[in-house]
Design an enzyme around this catalytic site. Structure first.
Site, mmCIF file in Angstrom:
data_model
loop_
_atom_site.group_PDB
_atom_site.id
_atom_site.type_symbol
_atom_site.label_atom_id
_atom_site.label_comp_id
_atom_site.label_asym_id
_atom_site.label_seq_id
_atom_site.Cartn_x
_atom_site.Cartn_y
_atom_site.Cartn_z
ATOM 1 C CG ASP A 34 -2.068 -0.954 1.105
ATOM 2 O OD1 ASP A 34 -2.688 -1.000 0.025
ATOM 3 O OD2 ASP A 34 -2.364 -1.666 2.080
ATOM 4 C CG HIS A 65 -3.990 -0.079 -3.272
ATOM 5 N ND1 HIS A 65 -4.771 -0.342 -2.160
ATOM 6 C CD2 HIS A 65 -4.665 0.875 -3.975
ATOM 7 C CE1 HIS A 65 -5.847 0.407 -2.191
ATOM 8 N NE2 HIS A 65 -5.797 1.165 -3.279
ATOM 9 C CG PHE A 142 -6.141 4.554 9.022
ATOM 10 C CD1 PHE A 142 -4.998 5.022 9.655
ATOM 11 C CD2 PHE A 142 -7.049 5.477 8.513
ATOM 12 C CE1 PHE A 142 -4.772 6.384 9.786
ATOM 13 C CE2 PHE A 142 -6.831 6.837 8.633
ATOM 14 C CZ PHE A 142 -5.693 7.296 9.273
ATOM 15 C CB SER A 143 -3.649 -1.790 8.510
ATOM 16 O OG SER A 143 -3.693 -3.183 8.663
ATOM 17 C CG ASP A 174 -6.926 -4.257 0.590
ATOM 18 O OD1 ASP A 174 -6.916 -4.747 1.729
ATOM 19 O OD2 ASP A 174 -6.142 -3.356 0.220
ATOM 20 N N GLY A 176 -10.441 -5.819 5.815
ATOM 21 C CA GLY A 176 -11.213 -6.518 6.834
ATOM 22 C C GLY A 176 -11.400 -7.999 6.606
ATOM 23 C CB SER A 197 -4.660 -6.984 11.098
ATOM 24 O OG SER A 197 -6.024 -6.951 10.707
#
EC number: 5.1.3.1
Length: 222
Positions: A34, A65, A142-143, A174, A176, A197
């Site tokens: 990212d 990305h 945000f991740s 991409d 969640g 994550s």
């Protein structure tokens, strides 16, 4: 073909090389990278110089990305640094055909990205030229965000569009993605699944990568 793409933004950058190798041993297919500039999205991450160091340590294709303003200016730098796939957002690109052609001319796979709040009709014309479409299932920036449930229906709609317009175009998702929903997104039409994550938050990254890849493949065989 179902591909698992660990998102290294979610990794521990003190030992990211070791973590990347763990995902490779676990069966990862692509590395998702990212890039954020603090303007198009409210966060800043690493650029093409860091990507070049990752390229030296990883044999897998790298999917960059680009969540940045004026992506055309920087695309050659990312290809030179080692990106094999490059995706740009429809939301800030008024000349998407030109941008996709630029990426292809430089020898990379060209992707178009669509945010959760953008109608899928916005990318219909781009589907004729793209190698892949990246469907965001969280708002980018945000991740670790929660999966937007509406994304399942959007995947199904996108798959219908893809099958009609350009069957060779891959669908990537991409945001969640975890153990509890990875099979569902594959069944809904995802060819490439980005996990951040959900991989790097595990104690055993190699085992978690292997488990998620198994869940993807099992979903196809059902």
């Amino acid at each position: 073909m179902k591909l698992l793409a660990p998102s290294i933004l979610a990794g521990d950058w003190w030992c990211i090389g070791e973590q990347i190798q763990a995902t490779i041993r676990g069966g990862a297919d692509i590395l998702h990278y990212d890039v954020m500039d603090g303007h198009f999205v409210p966060n800043i991450t690493a650029g093409y110089e860091i990507l070049s160091h990752i390229r030296k340590r990883a044999s897998l294709p790298i999917d960059a990305h680009l969540m940045i303003e004026n992506p055309d200016k920087y695309i050659p730098k990312f290809v030179e640094a080692g990106a094999n796939w490059i995706s740009v957002h429809i939301e800030n690109n008024y000349h998407i055909h030109r941008t996709l052609q630029l990426i292809k001319e430089l020898g990379a796979k060209a992707g178009v990205v669509v945010n959760p709040g953008t109608s899928l009709s916005a990318i219909e014309e781009a589907l004729y030229y793209a190698d892949y479409v990246l469907l965001m299932s969280v708002n980018p920036g945000f991740s670790g965000q929660k999966f937007i449930e509406r994304s399942i229906e959007r995947l199904r709609i996108l798959k219908e569009m893809r099958d009609r317009i350009n069957p060779s175009c891959l669908i990537e998702i991409d945001g969640g993605i975890k153990e509890n929903n990875i099979a569902e997104v594959v069944r809904a039409g995802a060819d490439v699944v980005v996990v951040g994550s959900g991989i790097f938050g595990a104690k055993d990254i190699e085992a978690q990568t292997r488990k998620l890849k198994s869940l993807m493949l099992s979903a196809v065989s059902v």
